[in-house]
Design a protein around this motif. Structure first.
Motif, short mmCIF file in Angstrom:
data_model
loop_
_atom_site.label_atom_id
_atom_site.label_comp_id
_atom_site.label_asym_id
_atom_site.label_seq_id
_atom_site.Cartn_x
_atom_site.Cartn_y
_atom_site.Cartn_z
N LEU A 38 0.83 -1.20 0.00
CA LEU A 38 0.00 0.00 0.00
C LEU A 38 0.87 1.26 0.00
O LEU A 38 1.74 1.43 0.86
CB LEU A 38 -0.92 -0.01 1.22
CG LEU A 38 -2.09 0.97 1.20
CD1 LEU A 38 -3.02 0.71 0.02
CD2 LEU A 38 -2.87 0.89 2.52
N VAL A 39 0.61 2.15 -0.96
CA VAL A 39 1.40 3.37 -1.13
C VAL A 39 0.61 4.61 -0.73
O VAL A 39 1.14 5.52 -0.10
CB VAL A 39 1.87 3.51 -2.60
CG1 VAL A 39 2.52 4.86 -2.84
CG2 VAL A 39 2.82 2.38 -2.96
N ALA A 40 -0.67 4.66 -1.10
CA ALA A 40 -1.47 5.87 -0.84
C ALA A 40 -2.93 5.50 -0.64
O ALA A 40 -3.48 4.64 -1.33
CB ALA A 40 -1.32 6.85 -1.99
N VAL A 41 -3.57 6.22 0.31
CA VAL A 41 -5.00 6.07 0.56
C VAL A 41 -5.61 7.47 0.59
O VAL A 41 -5.24 8.30 1.42
CB VAL A 41 -5.28 5.35 1.89
CG1 VAL A 41 -6.80 5.22 2.10
CG2 VAL A 41 -4.63 3.98 1.92
N SER A 42 -6.54 7.74 -0.33
CA SER A 42 -7.19 9.05 -0.37
C SER A 42 -8.47 9.00 0.46
O SER A 42 -9.34 8.15 0.22
CB SER A 42 -7.52 9.42 -1.82
OG SER A 42 -8.18 10.67 -1.87
N ILE A 43 -8.60 9.93 1.41
CA ILE A 43 -9.74 9.90 2.34
C ILE A 43 -10.45 11.25 2.44
O ILE A 43 -11.24 11.48 3.35
CB ILE A 43 -9.28 9.44 3.74
CG1 ILE A 43 -8.24 10.41 4.32
CG2 ILE A 43 -8.72 8.02 3.69
CD1 ILE A 43 -7.91 10.16 5.77
N ILE A 74 -1.11 9.70 2.86
CA ILE A 74 -2.48 10.23 2.78
C ILE A 74 -2.40 11.53 1.99
O ILE A 74 -1.91 12.55 2.49
CB ILE A 74 -3.07 10.47 4.18
CG1 ILE A 74 -3.19 9.14 4.93
CG2 ILE A 74 -4.43 11.14 4.07
CD1 ILE A 74 -3.69 9.27 6.35
N PRO A 75 -2.85 11.52 0.71
CA PRO A 75 -2.71 12.72 -0.13
C PRO A 75 -3.62 13.86 0.33
O PRO A 75 -4.65 13.65 0.98
CB PRO A 75 -3.16 12.23 -1.52
CG PRO A 75 -3.19 10.74 -1.45
CD PRO A 75 -3.46 10.39 -0.02
N ASP A 76 -3.23 15.06 0.00
CA ASP A 76 -4.04 16.27 0.20
C ASP A 76 -4.58 16.40 1.62
O ASP A 76 -5.80 16.55 1.84
CB ASP A 76 -5.22 16.29 -0.78
CG ASP A 76 -4.78 16.24 -2.23
OD1 ASP A 76 -3.81 16.95 -2.56
OD2 ASP A 76 -5.39 15.50 -3.01
#
Length: 461
Positions: free
Chosen positions: A401-406, A431-433
């Motif tokens: 797992l590299v990124a999770v957008s929430i 966690i982007p943004d």
């Protein structure tokens, strides 16, 4: 006379100018000169035709029987088509009573064999006629008023044509007259209502077929059977209904890799029992389908991309995606899914990217994604999630797992979610943004973005 005169000089344009010795017609947009246009210029000596739009001339235009004093002709900077129809003029350059000036800057625009060459390096024998159509590969006929009766028999019987675009015309069915070795047919934005069993019998070589944005509501059982080499079929933007697509409709298309059924009027998923196992990309986005049933795609073992977004899906049955061992991307964004379970994503061992954005998911059980051992990118944004347990994103089961957008969820930023805020600082995934991830509560943190608060702010009282 360089003030942009008409594109055509007729037999009457220069009448009465019998005493004229020099005429300067350079720097205009002249594309045609009628045969007798200069016949009244009995005393003409110098004729300037430079820098116009001339591609050919009839031999009678420079007939010295009518212009016995003609001495110099200037004809550089025109888009000359140096074929058999202009051979006479090249011959005049060698033996005429008048001089064709500056032959080193008189350049051919075509045919392809002599394009770009100057007349002083060409011989009269180089001026030959060939059927250019038999070098044609890409034919664009879009945006006209063509219909089934517009194409006469054998008109398109040109063996070199590989690509044909008939988009934005008036066709109500697939035209019978198609090139014999056609590889790509594009026929968007017409009024085709059905595809019949004999539509492609004269175009069996098609590899890419795009019949998007028509009014197709019915496809006959064997319509695609002649297309044994087809790789890609797009039927998006039509009016396909339940029953429009029989389960054996693509049975003979054993090389088919890309199938687009998006933006139609389907309410149930087509029976894919006999869809070719060669499929790698399937798009059914933008339909009215509400349920993905058990083992819906089981036959499609080579599928790598499955696009289901912007539909009406409310239910993903357990083991719905079973058998998709090679799927890399699953997009179920912008639907109405509210429940996912520990068995929803069984069988997706190769999945790299999962889109669940824009649904109505409010709760996710621990272990729901544990079977996705190769998952890298995960989109959970714009749902109804208030909290998540650590076991939902356990990297023991999700090691890649590299990124999770929430973003866009109504997060309750208390002690139960502290672990996820800590991941923002320490990893192991990104966690982007974070400036767009905001708290819905408790009251003290409501409206605050995660990049403005610390893990220690996530407390329970």
């Amino acid at each position: 006379m360089d003030d942009q005169i008409s594109s055509k000089i007729t037999n009457y344009t220069l009448d009465g100018l019998t005493a004229l010795k020099t005429i300067y017609l350079a720097d205009n947009k002249i594309s045609k000169i009628e045969t007798g246009a200069f016949h009244s210029l009995t005393n003409i000596q110098d004729l300037w035709l430079s820098d116009n739009k001339l591609s050919t001339l009839d031999p009678g235009v420079l007939d010295t029987k009518f212009m016995p004093r003609l001495s110099s002709v200037f004809m550089d900077f025109n888009p000359w088509i140096c074929d058999c129809h202009l051979k006479w003029l090249r011959e005049k350059m060698d033996n005429a009573t008048y001089t064709i000036m500056y032959p080193h800057i008189i350049v051919c625009s075509g045919p392809p064999k002599v394009a770009g060459k100057a007349w002083d390096v060409l011989k009269p024998d180089d001026f030959v006629c060939e059927n250019w159509l038999y070098q044609l590969k890409n034919l664009q006929l879009y945006g006209n008023q063509l219909n089934e009766n517009s194409i006469e028999k054998s008109t398109l019987n040109i063996s070199t044509i590989e690509t044909l675009d008939l988009s934005s015309n008036l066709f109500t069915s697939i035209p019978r007259e198609l090139p014999p070795n056609l590889l790509r047919l594009t026929i968007f934005y017409n009024s085709i209502t059905s595809l019949k069993a004999n539509d492609f019998v004269n175009a069996t070589s098609i590899i890419y077929l795009y019949v998007n944005d028509n009014h197709i509501s019915f496809i006959e059982e064997h319509a695609f059977d002649p297309l044994s080499s087809v790789i890609e079929i797009s039927l998006s933007g039509n009016k396909l209904l339940d029953g429009s697509i029989s389960r054996s409709i693509f049975m003979k298309n054993i090389k088919l890799t890309h199938l687009d059924l998006s933006i139609n009027m389907l309410r149930t998923l087509p029976d894919m029992s006999y869809f070719p196992s060669s499929l790698t990309m399937l798009s059914i986005l933008g339909n009215n389908i509400t349920v993905i049933p058990l083992n819906a795609f089981k036959r499609l073992k080579n599928l790598t991309h499955l696009l289901l977004w912007e539909g009406a899906y409310t239910k993903l049955e357990d083991n719905a995606f079973n058998g998709l061992d090679n799927l890399y991307e699953l997009d179920i964004a912008d639907d109405n899914v509210s429940i996912i379970t520990n068995m929803t994503f069984n069988g997706l061992d190769s999945l790299r990217t999962l889109w669940l954005s824009g649904n109505n998911i409010s709760k996710i059980q621990n272990g729901t994604f544990n079977s996705l051992k190769n998952l890298k990118i995960f989109w959970l944004d714009f749902n109804k999630l208030v909290s998540l347990e650590p076991g939902v994103l356990d990297t023991q089961f999700l090691p890649h797992l590299v990124a999770v957008s929430i973003t866009g969820n109504p997060w309750m930023c208390d002690c139960h979610l502290k672990w996820l805020r800590e991941i923002l600082d320490k990893g192991p995934f990104r966690i982007p943004d974070p400036h767009l991830v905001t708290c819905d509560g408790p009251a003290k943190l409501a409206g605050k973005a995660w990049d403005d608060i610390k893990p220690s702010d996530f407390v329970c009282k």
